[in-house]
Design a protein around this motif. Structure first.
Motif, PDB file in Angstrom:
ATOM      1  N   GLU A 112    -119.731  11.921 -50.329  1.00  0.00           N
ATOM      2  CA  GLU A 112    -119.624  12.637 -51.038  1.00  0.00           C
ATOM      3  C   GLU A 112    -119.297  14.580 -50.923  1.00  0.00           C
ATOM      4  O   GLU A 112    -120.203  14.944 -50.239  1.00  0.00           O
ATOM      5  CB  GLU A 112    -119.870  13.212 -53.620  1.00  0.00           C
ATOM      6  N   PRO A 113    -118.024  15.556 -51.367  1.00  0.00           N
ATOM      7  CA  PRO A 113    -116.965  14.599 -52.099  1.00  0.00           C
ATOM      8  C   PRO A 113    -116.300  14.383 -50.775  1.00  0.00           C
ATOM      9  O   PRO A 113    -114.893  13.314 -51.456  1.00  0.00           O
ATOM     10  CB  PRO A 113    -116.464  15.491 -52.508  1.00  0.00           C
ATOM     11  N   ASN A 114    -116.237  13.711 -50.046  1.00  0.00           N
ATOM     12  CA  ASN A 114    -115.420  13.275 -48.494  1.00  0.00           C
ATOM     13  C   ASN A 114    -114.497  14.232 -48.315  1.00  0.00           C
ATOM     14  O   ASN A 114    -112.956  13.662 -48.475  1.00  0.00           O
ATOM     15  CB  ASN A 114    -115.346  12.126 -49.319  1.00  0.00           C
ATOM     16  N   GLY A 115    -114.793  15.585 -48.404  1.00  0.00           N
ATOM     17  CA  GLY A 115    -113.585  16.011 -48.199  1.00  0.00           C
ATOM     18  C   GLY A 115    -113.675  16.991 -46.123  1.00  0.00           C
ATOM     19  O   GLY A 115    -114.689  17.323 -46.119  1.00  0.00           O
TER      20      GLY A 115
END
Lengths: 392, 392
Positions: B265-268
């Motif tokens: 999370e948030p995997n950006g």
């Protein structure tokens, strides 16, 4: 409420995730459409002419930029996944508030003033940061942009079409660029330099070289319960080496490096993965060091490494930086590791600079991102003074 | 085509993913409904009575199990993400083919014979393996099962209802269990023991203790470009330690351990994650060693560790194992690290055993999973002989 506060309140609910409290405002989605509608309504309320360039960026003009190029300010409204409220919107809202302040003073600019909302700055959906300004300047070729895919396999061309625009028009926009004599982007600071300096506002001097790489780590899918350790080819172990190498190499090269995004196939509890992809973000004051970090991390993974984007060191316009620092009571001048549309425009030859507003924790790209109200108003004042300086 | 081949051909396209070639057959989805329809049609074509127990498992009966409990064989039709064609379906198809072989021989069983299709064996959607047989026996409480959520937040109760069943009926099914005098599950081998032994079929003796744990690794979301290394609290680094610890501790404790599923999370790309969750699968011949691995890996992560499931060592019925090995020309007797519905039934007091069919590569839970046609037919012959032995 002040104009600033009422604009802020209108934006506050758009794209906010109920559980995390963070923003999920991705390019060409329904949330993005709501933000664009808001921007168009704010332009209309001020009698500013709204134009859309070939990259889909929105411009609101006070005066006619086709008669004489104008001074532009603004930023973006999209977010990283679960991002904060300030990164982007603070620059757009402050720009509109500065226009209001100038008009309230009865100021008559000597040349047009524009406010811009750049699209897809964070690249959260299609993986390329500053996509709106890169397409505008041609730094991102239209056909490559159109073919970028999001996590669901949707291309940017399809997303642009679904949003009601013609993807065939995507491309460098000479006419829109000709209208810009200079660009000043206000942004929340994403570190703690202003806290240490005890100042509310700084002038940005440069953007560090930064890049994104995708590492594809292959292995062999197999049963988690029956495959002996010696028989395994597990790409998750390679991911671990990549993550540790990123931190180690960044420290050794005076850079920062992050593995923030991972994709595991098939991502099952009882399956040794067949493949893992990891994305590396690396930045630092020196390009050679940044590239050395990426190469070492790629070697640690043992798979393939693909450069998805790279932006060289971008110095803002030296005369403009000096001038802004002078009128802002000798404001500090700072470089930054964050990429911005102002950097893309500077690289394309537009005289550009930035203003940074103090961030009490330095936290950004997070729901905890914050700036004090009085610092936000100091930012509006600084931007107003900058516009007076450049159009007086 | 033989009956075996035509059944195999009918199943082949259901839930097969075009890109990976692997199967995505998850509980209570459209693919699952297609598989259930296929099973029901096969039962009907043979004049076998189809019943559904309170866990949603399908049973096809030759003879009346309410008059006298029957001998049951079968397996499951669902898959892990991108799984192979054999894990599960081989046992169901072989069971139906064995019924056909018995009838072709004019065999008249002395007691009923049942073929079962257990639902949700892999736990790919709701995270609990052998959910169908666990609900049937009460090993998984109905209210806990109903509240399990998939990756989209859909509960099992909602999924069961969407599939046309009443989730209120979920629970231990005394009537269905009373009908089973013994259970023999045929399954593709998930290792290479039979290759080394030069045999086509083995008898399963026991299932190793095995468990699944979720590790929640917290950190602080922040900007990847502007946050100094020293200021970071990055949970991806903890994930790296967890992955390396799993391999190290498994080796030290004579177990296997796998981190096959991860959620970031948030995997950006340009965001330091706020949190990472990792799932640990650990198994081995000794329960104490398996639990030691989980504890050490949890400690390496530094976050919280939650046991999602644990199944103690399960020995199959010793008399049944001995009897099967004897009639199968002294077939080898093997333990396994894989969980199976036969283990759940054995733990609930049903006399149970398994037959394993040779896997030339040992690969399982992968599109590359395979068994040679002549070995599959040897499996059908072995299962037919077992049914003659138990119902002759």
């Amino acid at each position: 409420m002040t104009g600033f506060e009422s604009m802020w309140a209108a934006l506050e609910p758009i794209g906010r995730h109920a559980r995390t409290g963070g923003y999920r405002r991705y390019a060409w989605t329904g949330e993005d459409a709501n933000l664009r509608e808001w921007f168009a309504a704010e332009a209309q309320a001020r009698g500013m002419e709204l134009t859309l360039d070939r990259a889909g960026n929105q411009w609101a003009w006070w005066g006619d930029p086709d008669a004489e190029p104008g001074v532009v300010t603004g930023s973006h409204l999209d977010s990283v996944p679960d991002g904060g409220a300030f990164d982007g919107p603070l620059g757009v809202v402050s720009a509109l508030a500065a226009v209001d302040a100038l008009r309230g003073q009865g100021f008559v600019p000597s040349r047009p003033i524009g406010v811009v909302n750049f699209g897809d700055e964070e690249g959260a959906r299609f993986g390329v940061a500053c996509a709106g300004s890169r397409i505008l300047t041609g730094a991102l070729a239209a056909d490559r942009a159109a073919g970028l895919r999001d996590g669901d396999g949707v291309t940017m061309a399809e997303a642009v079409r679904a949003a009601g625009l013609d993807p065939e028009r995507l491309g460098r926009d000479e006419e829109a660029l000709r209208r810009v004599s200079s660009f000043v982007e206000l942004h929340v600071e994403q570190g703690r330099a202003l806290v240490d300096l005890g100042r509310a506002v700084a002038v940005g001097s440069s953007i560090w070289p930064h890049g994104r790489w995708r590492l594809d780590l292959n292995g062999e899918a197999n049963h988690a319960g029956t495959t002996r350790l010696a028989d395994r080819d597990d790409p998750m172990l390679r991911l671990a080496e990549v993550v540790l190498a990123a931190r180690r190499e960044a420290g050794a090269h005076d850079c920062v490096a992050t593995v923030g995004k991972v994709r595991v196939e098939p991502n099952g509890v009882n399956a040794i993965p067949s493949a893992v992809s990891a994305w590396l973000d690396a930045r630092g004051p020196r390009e050679r060091a940044v590239r050395a970090v990426a190469a070492a991390v790629g070697a640690a993974g043992g798979g393939t490494i693909t450069e998805e984007s790279f932006t060289a060191d971008t110095a803002f316009d030296a005369a403009l930086v000096t001038r802004l620092a002078a009128i802002l009571d000798g404001a500090p001048v700072l470089g930054t590791g964050a990429g911005h549309d102002a950097g893309i425009l500077a690289a394309a030859g537009v005289p550009a600079a930035m203003l940074f507003v103090r961030n009490p924790t330095g936290v950004s790209h997070s729901p905890a991102e914050y700036a004090e109200p009085q610092d936000c108003l100091a930012g509006v004042s600084a931007l107003t003074a900058a516009l007076v300086e450049l159009t007086g």
